[in-house]
Design an enzyme around this catalytic site. Sequence first.
Site, PDB file in Angstrom:
ATOM      1  N   ASP A  15       0.852  -1.183   0.000  1.00 21.55           N
ATOM      2  CA  ASP A  15       0.000   0.000   0.000  1.00 21.55           C
ATOM      3  C   ASP A  15       0.889   1.235   0.000  1.00 21.55           C
ATOM      4  O   ASP A  15       1.424   1.628   1.032  1.00 21.55           O
ATOM      5  CB  ASP A  15      -0.904  -0.028   1.240  1.00 21.55           C
ATOM      6  CG  ASP A  15      -1.909   1.125   1.251  1.00 21.55           C
ATOM      7  OD1 ASP A  15      -1.855   1.966   0.326  1.00 21.55           O
ATOM      8  OD2 ASP A  15      -2.731   1.176   2.177  1.00 21.55           O
ATOM      9  N   GLY A  27      -5.718  -2.639  -0.106  1.00 21.50           N
ATOM     10  CA  GLY A  27      -4.928  -1.409  -0.106  1.00 21.50           C
ATOM     11  C   GLY A  27      -3.703  -1.377  -1.005  1.00 21.50           C
ATOM     12  O   GLY A  27      -3.148  -0.311  -1.258  1.00 21.50           O
ATOM     13  N   ASP A  70     -10.064  -0.170 -14.755  1.00 20.23           N
ATOM     14  CA  ASP A  70     -11.194   0.139 -13.890  1.00 20.23           C
ATOM     15  C   ASP A  70     -12.109  -1.075 -13.809  1.00 20.23           C
ATOM     16  O   ASP A  70     -12.548  -1.604 -14.836  1.00 20.23           O
ATOM     17  CB  ASP A  70     -11.946   1.344 -14.477  1.00 20.23           C
ATOM     18  CG  ASP A  70     -13.094   1.796 -13.603  1.00 20.23           C
ATOM     19  OD1 ASP A  70     -13.062   1.528 -12.387  1.00 20.23           O
ATOM     20  OD2 ASP A  70     -14.024   2.431 -14.155  1.00 20.23           O
ATOM     21  N   ASN A  71     -12.391  -1.525 -12.601  1.00 18.58           N
ATOM     22  CA  ASN A  71     -13.214  -2.705 -12.392  1.00 18.58           C
ATOM     23  C   ASN A  71     -14.576  -2.345 -11.818  1.00 18.58           C
ATOM     24  O   ASN A  71     -14.800  -1.230 -11.335  1.00 18.58           O
ATOM     25  CB  ASN A  71     -12.475  -3.669 -11.456  1.00 18.58           C
ATOM     26  CG  ASN A  71     -11.787  -4.801 -12.216  1.00 18.58           C
ATOM     27  OD1 ASN A  71     -12.261  -5.928 -12.234  1.00 18.58           O
ATOM     28  ND2 ASN A  71     -10.678  -4.487 -12.877  1.00 18.58           N
ATOM     29  N   HIS A  90     -14.064 -11.046 -21.434  1.00 17.35           N
ATOM     30  CA  HIS A  90     -15.295 -10.712 -20.714  1.00 17.35           C
ATOM     31  C   HIS A  90     -15.176  -9.345 -20.046  1.00 17.35           C
ATOM     32  O   HIS A  90     -14.074  -8.834 -19.861  1.00 17.35           O
ATOM     33  CB  HIS A  90     -15.577 -11.771 -19.651  1.00 17.35           C
ATOM     34  CG  HIS A  90     -14.396 -12.044 -18.752  1.00 17.35           C
ATOM     35  ND1 HIS A  90     -13.523 -13.076 -18.972  1.00 17.35           N
ATOM     36  CD2 HIS A  90     -13.925 -11.397 -17.661  1.00 17.35           C
ATOM     37  CE1 HIS A  90     -12.569 -13.061 -18.042  1.00 17.35           C
ATOM     38  NE2 HIS A  90     -12.785 -12.047 -17.237  1.00 17.35           N
ATOM     39  N   GLN A 115     -15.278 -21.304 -26.293  1.00 18.63           N
ATOM     40  CA  GLN A 115     -15.119 -19.982 -26.902  1.00 18.63           C
ATOM     41  C   GLN A 115     -16.393 -19.134 -26.837  1.00 18.63           C
ATOM     42  O   GLN A 115     -16.312 -17.916 -26.734  1.00 18.63           O
ATOM     43  CB  GLN A 115     -14.706 -20.106 -28.373  1.00 18.63           C
ATOM     44  CG  GLN A 115     -13.337 -20.736 -28.565  1.00 18.63           C
ATOM     45  CD  GLN A 115     -13.015 -20.959 -30.031  1.00 18.63           C
ATOM     46  OE1 GLN A 115     -12.731 -20.030 -30.760  1.00 18.63           O
ATOM     47  NE2 GLN A 115     -13.082 -22.202 -30.466  1.00 18.63           N
ATOM     48  N   ASP A 172      -5.455 -12.801 -20.584  1.00 24.38           N
ATOM     49  CA  ASP A 172      -6.244 -13.697 -19.743  1.00 24.38           C
ATOM     50  C   ASP A 172      -7.141 -14.604 -20.573  1.00 24.38           C
ATOM     51  O   ASP A 172      -7.725 -14.180 -21.574  1.00 24.38           O
ATOM     52  CB  ASP A 172      -7.121 -12.814 -18.839  1.00 24.38           C
ATOM     53  CG  ASP A 172      -7.913 -13.600 -17.817  1.00 24.38           C
ATOM     54  OD1 ASP A 172      -7.286 -14.285 -17.000  1.00 24.38           O
ATOM     55  OD2 ASP A 172      -9.158 -13.528 -17.852  1.00 24.38           O
ATOM     56  N   GLU A 228      -2.949 -17.011 -21.449  1.00 23.63           N
ATOM     57  CA  GLU A 228      -3.294 -18.070 -20.499  1.00 23.63           C
ATOM     58  C   GLU A 228      -4.255 -19.045 -21.159  1.00 23.63           C
ATOM     59  O   GLU A 228      -5.402 -18.707 -21.434  1.00 23.63           O
ATOM     60  CB  GLU A 228      -3.951 -17.456 -19.260  1.00 23.63           C
ATOM     61  CG  GLU A 228      -4.353 -18.497 -18.237  1.00 23.63           C
ATOM     62  CD  GLU A 228      -5.618 -18.141 -17.481  1.00 23.63           C
ATOM     63  OE1 GLU A 228      -5.758 -18.591 -16.349  1.00 23.63           O
ATOM     64  OE2 GLU A 228      -6.480 -17.425 -18.046  1.00 23.63           O
ATOM     65  N   ASP A 240      -3.927 -18.579  -9.321  1.00 22.34           N
ATOM     66  CA  ASP A 240      -5.051 -19.505  -9.475  1.00 22.34           C
ATOM     67  C   ASP A 240      -4.698 -20.913  -8.999  1.00 22.34           C
ATOM     68  O   ASP A 240      -5.501 -21.828  -9.158  1.00 22.34           O
ATOM     69  CB  ASP A 240      -5.470 -19.594 -10.946  1.00 22.34           C
ATOM     70  CG  ASP A 240      -6.026 -18.280 -11.454  1.00 22.34           C
ATOM     71  OD1 ASP A 240      -6.694 -17.579 -10.681  1.00 22.34           O
ATOM     72  OD2 ASP A 240      -5.772 -17.954 -12.628  1.00 22.34           O
ATOM     73  N   ARG A 300      -3.475 -15.609  -2.241  1.00 20.53           N
ATOM     74  CA  ARG A 300      -3.207 -14.184  -2.502  1.00 20.53           C
ATOM     75  C   ARG A 300      -3.101 -13.400  -1.199  1.00 20.53           C
ATOM     76  O   ARG A 300      -3.791 -12.392  -1.005  1.00 20.53           O
ATOM     77  CB  ARG A 300      -4.308 -13.603  -3.382  1.00 20.53           C
ATOM     78  CG  ARG A 300      -4.502 -14.381  -4.681  1.00 20.53           C
ATOM     79  CD  ARG A 300      -5.827 -14.062  -5.343  1.00 20.53           C
ATOM     80  NE  ARG A 300      -6.082 -14.969  -6.460  1.00 20.53           N
ATOM     81  CZ  ARG A 300      -7.155 -14.916  -7.232  1.00 20.53           C
ATOM     82  NH1 ARG A 300      -8.076 -14.003  -7.021  1.00 20.53           N
ATOM     83  NH2 ARG A 300      -7.313 -15.772  -8.221  1.00 20.53           N
TER      84      ARG A 300
HETATM   85  C1  NOJ Z   1      -7.917 -16.628 -15.299  1.00 21.36           C
HETATM   86  C2  NOJ Z   1      -7.372 -15.745 -14.270  1.00 21.36           C
HETATM   87  O1  NOJ Z   1      -6.065 -15.993 -14.041  1.00 21.36           O
HETATM   88  C3  NOJ Z   1      -8.293 -15.921 -13.092  1.00 21.36           C
HETATM   89  O2  NOJ Z   1      -7.712 -15.441 -11.939  1.00 21.36           O
HETATM   90  C4  NOJ Z   1      -9.546 -15.227 -13.478  1.00 21.36           C
HETATM   91  O3  NOJ Z   1     -10.493 -15.334 -12.465  1.00 21.36           O
HETATM   92  C5  NOJ Z   1     -10.116 -15.854 -14.732  1.00 21.36           C
HETATM   93  N1  NOJ Z   1      -9.130 -16.052 -15.733  1.00 21.36           N
HETATM   94  C6  NOJ Z   1     -11.191 -14.991 -15.314  1.00 21.36           C
HETATM   95  O4  NOJ Z   1     -10.672 -13.765 -15.732  1.00 21.36           O
END
Ligand code: NOJ
Length: 719
Positions: A49, A76, A104-105, A166, A212, A251, A279, A351, A409
């Site tokens: 932070d 933080g 921005d989420n 997404h 897909q 991603d 990924e 993950d 995490r």
């Molecule tokens: C893979 C990412 O590494 C994971 O953390 C995420 O939740 C999903 N894709 C969706 O974006």
Amino acid sequence: MPFLFLPRFAKKLVIFLTLVALTVVQPASRAADFKRDVIYQIVTDRFFDGDSTNNNPPQSSGLYDATKTNFQAYWGGDLAGIQQKMSYLAGMGITAIWISPPVDNENVNIGGASIGAPYHGYQGRDFKRIEEHFGDASNSFTAFDNLVTAAHANGIKVIVDFAPNHSNNNNNGEFGAFYDNGTLVGNYTNDAKLYFHHNPNISDYNDRYQVQYFTLSNLADFNQENADVDAYLKSAAQVFQQHHVDGFRVDAIKHATWGWLYSFINSIYSTADTFTFGEWIADTTSDPLYHDLYKFANHSGFSALDFSLYHAIDDVFAWGNSFSEIDGVLAQEASNFQQVNDLVTFIDNHDRQRFLSINNSQNRLHEALAFVLTCRGVPAIYYGTEQYLHNDTIQNNDPNNKGNDPYNRPMMVSFDTTTTAYKLIGKLAALRKSNAAIPYGTMGQRWINNDVYIYERSFAGSVVLVAINKNESQATPIGGLFTSLPAGTYNDYLGGLLGGSPITVTDGGGNNPVSNFTLPAHTVAIWTFSPDTPTTPVLASAGPDVAQPGVQVTLAGSFAGNNTVKFGTTPATVVSSSANQIVVTVPTVGNGNYDVRVTDSRGHISNREPFTVLAAKLIPVTFTVNNAIPTTFGDYIFLTGDTVELGNWNTTWDGAVGPMLTPNYPNWFLNVSVPAGKTIQFKFIKIAGNGAVTWENGPNHSYTVPTSGTGFVNVNWQN
Ligand code: NOJ
Ligand code: NOJ
């Protein structure tokens, strides 16, 4: 002594040394030459932070947990925090940081009383602004720019995690709403323009159509074939390129539209010098979509995270399986991936369970780290590994979920620069820079049993021999070991940090015997050799290796003097040239596969690197063929045509484009990236399970690809 009072020659010396120092601080190597990098993966919210004023911003207040006990809340960490730890990272030899999605989420709490927030960044709402918890309340790029500047000043590249599959949740919160630099573009519930696919959640992860076109865990699934969405995502990546990022970790590429991704990466590479990896989770080489993964990686220009090797590393080092599992995956992938040194390797990530949550042994962690840092591929170290960070909370009483997402995490709590892991990473990051065998070399097994793995990396005379004994208590006598290290005595490159000692090599005409020695329990020893500058230019990599004429390409290797570069027989314009890098522009040649070679002023010619020259920048086009001939299980319809993007009339599984998808059998469709403005000839073929090919009859189909946007082709199979 103050500068003013120094003697004149000393002043000159100080000025000279300062200039040298400034020169050294110049931007690191070009981004596209990334094999010499060590990546450090950061979940921004959980690192440090650096700015407490952004912890509970007004537009999304209430998502912050100051107690850091709710793993689904913001804690933080921010971009300023990463910036403040830059010398800590540089001191560990890190040369690239991969930060969790900074965009921005979603602003809304989706967790009820307990807070559920997108602290991880994978629920984007505005891909052209910075999340207020990471930057500032106006969602500006200020903190981001400061981070990039500080990183570059420390020789560190910045890789942004980018999620084009997404936006945010389709069933709550902001219902998929997404914005273009503040202006609402669309949302999932009121989607007249079809910005999203409206299909159920994926249930069969081996079904090409579902992965897909269905929805990944309720995340509103972008329809990239829509021209507005296509332009939005490509221009958002460009915004980050304008802010000088060096790379993207993309991603969930398995779940975006594969054909579209070719044009996405082409757009990135056409914009600026960049490195990208995607990924695509295939946990083993027997995953049903593993073949699709390596076909995609071999043709698209995307590198990939190496999940199959991760899985083997986890099995072998954490769970205790035999080294033969790792050896098998390496051999399999070497025969499938064209650029195996580009794969991004790791021992754990956000993950997956942290290594120490599975096996709380620092020895084993050090061995796994030494392996991933010397193995082929570009290593990514998950934040905190060097501090032995882990939280082993068990989810739902399931011991297999010990320390899994989200407990993998935790907040970084110490920044100790004296841990063995910190020092180990630093030493091996330095070796990657100084010895070309690590970034560019072949990987060959030299000695193996359940607990001992000895392998050799080798490139243009440079050699690194690595020996690992993962047994905690038993030493192993090593006899019958051969190496291509030249005759001599070699000290352990790690200086005994993990228990290694010297070895002696005698001349055996290239296959040189190593005197018998004993590898102690839990030991890693590394012996290295690099020759003087080679007399012939050596070409190690071309990045990108797929592009149209006019795009700049970085050639890495070992060069001297004035070089010329040819694609096939055609010379390319050299933009800049140094001892390790030559930047060239792809020449105007016909589309196809070329060998790139460097020739120095004495006429010495390098080895070759393969390169695919596209006909033009890529446009995503959806091809549909109706009423194709009958197929049985294992048969598929493919597309082939007269340009390299369509396989140049290739009719094999790996050379033609496909397999196509058939949610409405016997109609088949596929989104494919094809060259802008070109008139292409194509046909559909059936490739049977046994490889037999059946062509459509009649003349070729012909189509002129639009120069921008997206395209659609719909034809009937010609009987
Ligand atoms: C893979 C990412 O590494 C994971 O953390 C995420 O939740 C999903 N894709 C969706 O974006
Ligand atoms: C390749 C192309 O010439 C195409 O036009 C033709 O249909 C097939 N070969 C099959 O002969």
